[in-house]
Motif scaffolding. Structure first.
Motif, PDB file in Angstrom:
ATOM      1  N   VAL A  30       0.864  -1.176   0.000  1.00 37.50           N
ATOM      2  CA  VAL A  30       0.000   0.000   0.000  1.00 37.50           C
ATOM      3  C   VAL A  30       0.900   1.225   0.000  1.00 37.50           C
ATOM      4  O   VAL A  30       1.848   1.310   0.790  1.00 37.50           O
ATOM      5  N   ILE A  31       0.616   2.154  -0.913  1.00 35.02           N
ATOM      6  CA  ILE A  31       1.429   3.365  -1.060  1.00 35.02           C
ATOM      7  C   ILE A  31       0.555   4.583  -0.842  1.00 35.02           C
ATOM      8  O   ILE A  31      -0.498   4.725  -1.478  1.00 35.02           O
ATOM      9  N   ASP A  32       0.976   5.462   0.044  1.00 30.17           N
ATOM     10  CA  ASP A  32       0.268   6.698   0.382  1.00 30.17           C
ATOM     11  C   ASP A  32       0.981   7.850  -0.333  1.00 30.17           C
ATOM     12  O   ASP A  32       2.174   8.083  -0.116  1.00 30.17           O
ATOM     13  N   VAL A  33       0.252   8.569  -1.197  1.00 37.15           N
ATOM     14  CA  VAL A  33       0.844   9.672  -1.952  1.00 37.15           C
ATOM     15  C   VAL A  33       0.111  10.963  -1.616  1.00 37.15           C
ATOM     16  O   VAL A  33      -1.109  11.071  -1.822  1.00 37.15           O
ATOM     17  N   ARG A  34       0.843  11.923  -1.085  1.00 38.79           N
ATOM     18  CA  ARG A  34       0.298  13.241  -0.762  1.00 38.79           C
ATOM     19  C   ARG A  34       0.659  14.189  -1.906  1.00 38.79           C
ATOM     20  O   ARG A  34       1.831  14.478  -2.143  1.00 38.79           O
ATOM     21  N   VAL A  35      -0.362  14.668  -2.596  1.00 40.17           N
ATOM     22  CA  VAL A  35      -0.193  15.312  -3.899  1.00 40.17           C
ATOM     23  C   VAL A  35      -0.224  16.834  -3.762  1.00 40.17           C
ATOM     24  O   VAL A  35      -1.145  17.398  -3.159  1.00 40.17           O
ATOM     25  N   ASN A  36       0.781  17.494  -4.336  1.00 42.49           N
ATOM     26  CA  ASN A  36       0.769  18.960  -4.325  1.00 42.49           C
ATOM     27  C   ASN A  36      -0.111  19.498  -5.455  1.00 42.49           C
ATOM     28  O   ASN A  36      -0.661  18.737  -6.257  1.00 42.49           O
ATOM     29  N   ASP A  37      -0.228  20.822  -5.513  1.00 42.04           N
ATOM     30  CA  ASP A  37      -1.121  21.425  -6.499  1.00 42.04           C
ATOM     31  C   ASP A  37      -0.481  21.584  -7.876  1.00 42.04           C
ATOM     32  O   ASP A  37      -1.073  22.198  -8.773  1.00 42.04           O
ATOM     33  N   ALA A  38       0.706  20.997  -8.070  1.00 43.37           N
ATOM     34  CA  ALA A  38       1.316  20.987  -9.402  1.00 43.37           C
ATOM     35  C   ALA A  38       0.834  19.794 -10.232  1.00 43.37           C
ATOM     36  O   ALA A  38       1.095  19.729 -11.435  1.00 43.37           O
ATOM     37  N   TYR A  39       0.162  18.844  -9.596  1.00 39.60           N
ATOM     38  CA  TYR A  39      -0.333  17.643 -10.276  1.00 39.60           C
ATOM     39  C   TYR A  39      -1.805  17.421  -9.942  1.00 39.60           C
ATOM     40  O   TYR A  39      -2.253  17.726  -8.834  1.00 39.60           O
ATOM     41  N   SER A  40      -2.524  16.841 -10.905  1.00 38.20           N
ATOM     42  CA  SER A  40      -3.822  16.260 -10.570  1.00 38.20           C
ATOM     43  C   SER A  40      -3.591  14.848 -10.071  1.00 38.20           C
ATOM     44  O   SER A  40      -2.545  14.241 -10.328  1.00 38.20           O
ATOM     45  N   ASN A  41      -4.569  14.304  -9.375  1.00 35.82           N
ATOM     46  CA  ASN A  41      -4.445  12.923  -8.908  1.00 35.82           C
ATOM     47  C   ASN A  41      -4.331  11.954 -10.072  1.00 35.82           C
ATOM     48  O   ASN A  41      -3.619  10.948  -9.985  1.00 35.82           O
ATOM     49  N   GLN A  42      -5.015  12.245 -11.163  1.00 32.96           N
ATOM     50  CA  GLN A  42      -4.932  11.375 -12.341  1.00 32.96           C
ATOM     51  C   GLN A  42      -3.521  11.378 -12.919  1.00 32.96           C
ATOM     52  O   GLN A  42      -3.017  10.327 -13.352  1.00 32.96           O
ATOM     53  N   GLU A  43      -2.872  12.522 -12.927  1.00 34.14           N
ATOM     54  CA  GLU A  43      -1.495  12.580 -13.428  1.00 34.14           C
ATOM     55  C   GLU A  43      -0.561  11.732 -12.570  1.00 34.14           C
ATOM     56  O   GLU A  43       0.318  11.036 -13.097  1.00 34.14           O
ATOM     57  N   ILE A  44      -0.761  11.773 -11.254  1.00 32.61           N
ATOM     58  CA  ILE A  44       0.057  10.947 -10.354  1.00 32.61           C
ATOM     59  C   ILE A  44      -0.156   9.469 -10.663  1.00 32.61           C
ATOM     60  O   ILE A  44       0.796   8.678 -10.744  1.00 32.61           O
ATOM     61  N   ALA A  45      -1.412   9.080 -10.847  1.00 28.40           N
ATOM     62  CA  ALA A  45      -1.718   7.679 -11.151  1.00 28.40           C
ATOM     63  C   ALA A  45      -1.077   7.250 -12.459  1.00 28.40           C
ATOM     64  O   ALA A  45      -0.508   6.148 -12.557  1.00 28.40           O
ATOM     65  N   THR A  46      -1.154   8.083 -13.465  1.00 27.03           N
ATOM     66  CA  THR A  46      -0.567   7.748 -14.774  1.00 27.03           C
ATOM     67  C   THR A  46       0.935   7.564 -14.667  1.00 27.03           C
ATOM     68  O   THR A  46       1.510   6.616 -15.222  1.00 27.03           O
TER      69      THR A  46
END
Length: 355
Positions: free
Chosen positions: A244-260
């Motif tokens: 299980v990986i926890d990713v805290r996303v900044n406002d430079a990325y959308s969540n979809q971009e992180i997933a891709t």
């Protein structure tokens, strides 16, 4: 009603909320307390499941609308409690009890602020307040479920403990389930494709990987492997290891971009996001709310912790009495003076912006 009287009633309500169990999805009884508070203050309200909401008396659809929101659900008490988590008591200027800091103090302060402005005429903004459920569990029946029910929101103040400083941005969250595969075998036989050993390089990849884009307000994306599970008995090499990986996303990325990015680049056989809906959030630093807060001497910062901001598509500001480091801790408390100051700051901030 005077600010002093509203503050007294807010603290009294908070004590009753503390003494009423309200774990996420079990907020029925605290919802009743909040209903009673609205009734006592002669403010009409509506209830949708365990969410209680109201609009200001002179709501005008031609004006922009400001949402005031905080939640009345809590996590379950930390096992290290030495006090009764459901006993509200004051000691040395502190009000103790489960949910006092996260986010009861914020909620009652916003309720008092809403009551102060409720009947005022000629406000520049409409006000909508939502005392929401299921924030702690990011549940389906919380603030996210209310956005199609309440009036359209243009900007929001989300009440979470920030020491009354301005959280002008908040990281989003994506949780991934990942699989590292290998060849299952008897432990006594040679095996050059052991899934557990394969995980060593995979874990190193996650430890070393850096997302390229940083954020002025929120810094870098933070990715952390938080769970590993494999194997069922001592003499069997498992076919796969689950991460299980926890990713805290900044406002430079959308969540979809992180997933891709992770699906294209990670060494895992399979990596799947549980949800993409908890995006990062922010408010324009030139928004009147931010400028007014700065003029009042409040500091600005980017918050690494998640709140109901994540379900809002409008600009939003996180602001509230209490200290985030006390949230979910044993013997949780909030200073009574923090609530008193919080109401004063909320009122002054809105006076500068909406009156």
């Amino acid at each position: 009603m005077s600010i002093t009287k509203l503050t007294e009633k807010a603290i009294s309500l908070l004590k009753r909320l503390i003494e009423t169990q309200s774990f996420s999805s079990e907020e029925e009884n605290t919802a009743l307390l909040i209903e009673a508070w609205f009734t006592d203050n002669n403010i009409p309200f509506k209830r949708t499941k365990n969410n209680i909401w109201a609009t200001n008396k002179h709501f005008d659809e031609s004006k922009p609308t400001l949402l005031l929101n905080s939640h009345h659900d809590t996590v379950k008490p930390n096992s290290a409690y030495t006090n009764d988590p459901f006993e509200a008591f004051e000691k040395d200027g502190k009000l103790f009890g489960l949910g006092s800091n996260d986010a009861g103090g914020c909620l009652v302060s916003l309720l008092a602020t809403f009551a102060h402005f409720y009947a005022q005429e000629n406000l520049k903004y409409n006000l909508v307040i939502v005392a929401s459920a299921e924030e702690e569990s990011s549940g389906k029946n919380g603030l996210n479920s209310m956005l199609s029910i309440i009036p359209h929101i243009d900007v929001a103040i989300v009440g979470e403990p920030t020491l009354m400083n301005l959280a002008v941005a908040e990281k989003g969250l994506v949780v991934f389930d990942a699989v590292v595969e290998g060849t299952p075998s008897h432990a006594a036989h040679p095996n050059n494709n052991n899934s557990i050993y394969n995980t060593i390089d995979v874990l190193q990849w996650f430890k070393d990987f850096k997302f390229k884009k940083s954020s002025e307000a929120l810094g870098d994306v933070k990715m952390t492997v938080t769970q590993i599970n494999a194997g069922s008995q001592h003499n069997v090499v498992p076919a796969h290891v689950d991460l299980v990986i926890d990713v805290r996303v900044n406002d430079a990325y959308s969540n979809q971009e992180i997933a891709t990015i992770l699906q294209e680049q990670s060494p895992c056989t399979k990596i799947t996001p549980r949800s993409l809906r908890l995006n990062s959030s922010s408010i324009n630093p030139n928004h009147d709310l931010v400028k007014a807060g700065i003029a009042m001497g409040r500091e600005t910062y980017g918050s690494p912790t998640l709140s109901d901001q994540a379900c809002l598509s409008c600009q939003s500001l996180k602001l509230g009495p209490g200290d985030s480091t006390r949230s979910h801790s044993a013997d949780e408390f909030i200073y009574v003076a923090e609530i008193e100051e919080g109401i004063q700051i909320y009122v002054e901030l809105l006076n500068r912006v909406i009156t």
